[in-house]
Design a protein around this motif. Sequence first.
Motif, PDB file in Angstrom:
ATOM      1  N   TYR A  27       0.822  -1.212   0.000  1.00  0.00           N
ATOM      2  CA  TYR A  27       0.000   0.000   0.000  1.00  0.00           C
ATOM      3  C   TYR A  27       0.856   1.262   0.000  1.00  0.00           C
ATOM      4  N   ASP A 157      -7.660   6.352   8.714  1.00  0.00           N
ATOM      5  CA  ASP A 157      -7.386   7.526   7.888  1.00  0.00           C
ATOM      6  C   ASP A 157      -7.370   8.764   8.776  1.00  0.00           C
ATOM      7  N   ASP A 161     -13.021  12.336   4.813  1.00  0.00           N
ATOM      8  CA  ASP A 161     -12.722  13.263   3.725  1.00  0.00           C
ATOM      9  C   ASP A 161     -11.227  13.371   3.433  1.00  0.00           C
ATOM     10  N   TRP A 162     -10.405  12.560   4.119  1.00  0.00           N
ATOM     11  CA  TRP A 162      -8.950  12.682   3.966  1.00  0.00           C
ATOM     12  C   TRP A 162      -8.331  11.311   4.183  1.00  0.00           C
ATOM     13  N   THR A 163      -8.398  10.469   3.155  1.00  0.00           N
ATOM     14  CA  THR A 163      -7.934   9.096   3.275  1.00  0.00           C
ATOM     15  C   THR A 163      -6.438   8.995   3.012  1.00  0.00           C
ATOM     16  N   THR A 165      -4.902   6.322   1.585  1.00  0.00           N
ATOM     17  CA  THR A 165      -4.772   5.806   0.221  1.00  0.00           C
ATOM     18  C   THR A 165      -6.138   5.889  -0.453  1.00  0.00           C
ATOM     19  N   ASP A 166      -6.139   5.991  -1.778  1.00  0.00           N
ATOM     20  CA  ASP A 166      -7.386   6.182  -2.508  1.00  0.00           C
ATOM     21  C   ASP A 166      -8.374   5.041  -2.283  1.00  0.00           C
ATOM     22  N   ASP A 167      -7.854   3.792  -2.179  1.00  0.00           N
ATOM     23  CA  ASP A 167      -8.770   2.671  -2.047  1.00  0.00           C
ATOM     24  C   ASP A 167      -9.491   2.660  -0.702  1.00  0.00           C
ATOM     25  N   ASN A 168      -8.977   3.403   0.283  1.00  0.00           N
ATOM     26  CA  ASN A 168      -9.690   3.493   1.564  1.00  0.00           C
ATOM     27  C   ASN A 168     -11.017   4.223   1.427  1.00  0.00           C
ATOM     28  N   GLY A 169     -11.154   5.019   0.379  1.00  0.00           N
ATOM     29  CA  GLY A 169     -12.386   5.771   0.196  1.00  0.00           C
ATOM     30  C   GLY A 169     -13.614   4.885   0.115  1.00  0.00           C
ATOM     31  N   SER A 173     -18.029   4.893   1.442  1.00  0.00           N
ATOM     32  CA  SER A 173     -19.025   4.919   0.370  1.00  0.00           C
ATOM     33  C   SER A 173     -20.295   4.214   0.837  1.00  0.00           C
TER      34      SER A 173
END
Length: 235
Positions: A27, A157, A161-163, A165-169, A173
Amino acid sequence: MEPDTQTYTCAMIPPAPRTLDRREGPYGEVVLRERGRHFEIIANGCFLMDTSDGRSERLLIDAALGALPAGRSDPSLLIGGLGVGFSLVRAAEEERWGRIAVVEREQAIVDWHRQGPLDRISGAALADPRTQVLHTDLVAHLLTATERYDALCLDIDNGPDWTVTDDNGGLYSPTGLAHCHDRLTPGGVLAVWSAQPSPAFEQALRNAGFTGVRTEEVAVARGVPDVVHLASRGA
């Protein structure tokens, strides 16, 4: 016992950080640094957390326990993110918790606690017979696990609104929150740490079917308060 908060006057110069370990993992990069009497974890160049203060990490655990229905015996707890260990330590200090599972995807962080300098913070909590460390990705665990928990306390995170890594978003969801909802027992509690309030995330929790949505603040030395977002699965 966790370190005391370290403060500096205008006449003092904060000590320069000293890198203790640097790892490249699936990661990205994670770094453990020492600054004076405290430790810092940096993930992909982003400051994640340090040991200068643990109030909000403790609140994450305490608020979840306090929000559970009265009379629930030996509630099970899933902590998302081992971090510097403050949330785990707080949970292990509370004898009312039953099983305590900790999900941590970074092997380096697990190593720093088991064989490294962070052992001085979390050693006793990791040795607690109720504690189990799961070396896996939190989002994947919530998707594939079959067991349910009375409380999910998530701190992976700097907030929805501030993860890191991108995949944590995906965790924040509609699909990710649905998985959180499914992994809770009826009346169970979801608690999510954040470096700042997020009204949009509160609404997302309501849209996902959670009840009792609220946000508790923790004052910090500078800037906006840290917060813990709380929500419950209906009984």
